[in-house]
Design an enzyme around this catalytic site. Structure first.
Site, PDB file in Angstrom:
ATOM      1  N   HIS A 235       0.834  -1.202   0.000  1.00  0.00           N
ATOM      2  CA  HIS A 235       0.000   0.000   0.000  1.00  0.00           C
ATOM      3  C   HIS A 235       0.873   1.258   0.000  1.00  0.00           C
ATOM      4  O   HIS A 235       1.911   1.318   0.668  1.00  0.00           O
ATOM      5  CB  HIS A 235      -0.899   0.037   1.234  1.00  0.00           C
ATOM      6  CG  HIS A 235      -2.151  -0.772   1.086  1.00  0.00           C
ATOM      7  ND1 HIS A 235      -3.006  -0.632   0.014  1.00  0.00           N
ATOM      8  CD2 HIS A 235      -2.712  -1.718   1.899  1.00  0.00           C
ATOM      9  CE1 HIS A 235      -4.043  -1.452   0.163  1.00  0.00           C
ATOM     10  NE2 HIS A 235      -3.884  -2.125   1.288  1.00  0.00           N
TER      11      HIS A 235
ATOM     12  N   CYS B 181       0.029   1.712  -5.640  1.00  0.00           N
ATOM     13  CA  CYS B 181      -0.982   2.529  -6.318  1.00  0.00           C
ATOM     14  C   CYS B 181      -0.516   3.978  -6.449  1.00  0.00           C
ATOM     15  O   CYS B 181       0.235   4.480  -5.618  1.00  0.00           O
ATOM     16  CB  CYS B 181      -2.298   2.497  -5.555  1.00  0.00           C
ATOM     17  SG  CYS B 181      -3.095   0.882  -5.525  1.00  0.00           S
TER      18      CYS B 181
ATOM     19  N   ARG C 177      -0.623   2.330 -11.367  1.00  0.00           N
ATOM     20  CA  ARG C 177       0.416   1.710 -10.561  1.00  0.00           C
ATOM     21  C   ARG C 177       1.746   2.410 -10.797  1.00  0.00           C
ATOM     22  O   ARG C 177       2.052   2.822 -11.911  1.00  0.00           O
ATOM     23  CB  ARG C 177       0.562   0.217 -10.912  1.00  0.00           C
ATOM     24  CG  ARG C 177      -0.672  -0.618 -10.642  1.00  0.00           C
ATOM     25  CD  ARG C 177      -1.002  -0.730  -9.171  1.00  0.00           C
ATOM     26  NE  ARG C 177      -2.183  -1.548  -8.941  1.00  0.00           N
ATOM     27  CZ  ARG C 177      -3.405  -1.068  -8.839  1.00  0.00           C
ATOM     28  NH1 ARG C 177      -3.609   0.252  -8.957  1.00  0.00           N
ATOM     29  NH2 ARG C 177      -4.433  -1.867  -8.634  1.00  0.00           N
TER      30      ARG C 177
END
Length: 238
Positions: free
Chosen positions: A137, A206, A215
């Protein structure tokens, strides 16, 4: 009651209803605002707190498992099972690596996930050739990859396993690409600048921040394989 008084009473009743309705609408908006604020606090703060606890527990499990002995001999890891620790010294990141990129079992726990299934299956660090690709993340849930855009060519990335430190040097970055572009995970990743088989690492996250529209990809190349018995590599000791 005279007609005048009756009209005044009716007007007062209407005004009272308007005031009540206005107050009710105001309270609804205030409640909605409080709920939105609590949700934002949960996303930006509490998920990181939870992930921090999950990361500490995962590190403990991994190091306890290593202490039991064994070796880095090839084995099949269960989905969500931690098997390594990823160090990015420049960013002060030391995060467990688990098998798979399942959102609930891995990523939302603050861990980094190894692409290990189907068409997304990538190499392990111990493999003599291939691309060890991981996801993490960028925002919330521990956000281990929040600042990987700050890495520069030559910055070390270290994967620590039971027996070995695998030291990579950051080589290149792809600031933005669609999630469907899985060619960035190939043994010789498209867009990386690598032209021949080697031992590579790929970090994916991300982008832009607080979205999952695209991405960001960071690539590195292995430059050292050091037994843990010989102590930490220079990349970690500074």
């Amino acid at each position: 009651m005279t007609r005048m008084e009756a009209r005044r009473a009716a007007r007062a009743a209407k005004e009272s209803f308007a005031v009540i309705a206005s107050r009710a609408v105001g309270e609804i908006f205030i409640t909605f605002g409080v709920l939105m604020l609590l949700f934002v606090v949960y996303q930006l703060v509490w998920t990181n707190v939870q992930a921090g606890m999950e990361v500490d527990e995962a590190k403990s499990r991994i190091t306890e498992d290593w202490a039991k002995g064994g070796s880095d001999a090839p084995k099949a890891f269960e989905a969500g099972e931690g098997f390594a620790i990823l160090h990015i010294p420049k960013l002060d990141v030391a995060v467990p690596v688990a098998e798979g990129i399942d959102k609930e079992k891995v990523l939302d726990k603050g861990l980094v996930g190894h692409y290990a299934e189907g068409a997304l299956k990538t190499a392990m660090p111990a493999d003599k050739e291939g691309n060890f690709a991981v996801a993490g993340h960028r925002n919330t849930h521990g956000e281990p990859f929040r600042y990987i855009n700050q890495l520069k060519p030559g910055d070390p990335i270290v994967v620590e396993t039971r027996d070995t430190y695998y030291v990579y040097e950051m080589a290149s970055i792809l600031p933005q690409t669609p999630p469907s572009n899985i060619s960035v995970l190939k043994p010789i990743p498209d867009g990386s600048g690598f032209k021949e088989p080697g031992r590579y690492i790929t970090l994916t996250t991300c982008t832009p921040e607080f979205t999952s529209t695209y991405r960001m990809i960071v690539w590195g190349k292995m430059v050292e394989e050091r037994p843990r018995a010989e102590g930490e590599p220079k990349a970690l000791t500074g």
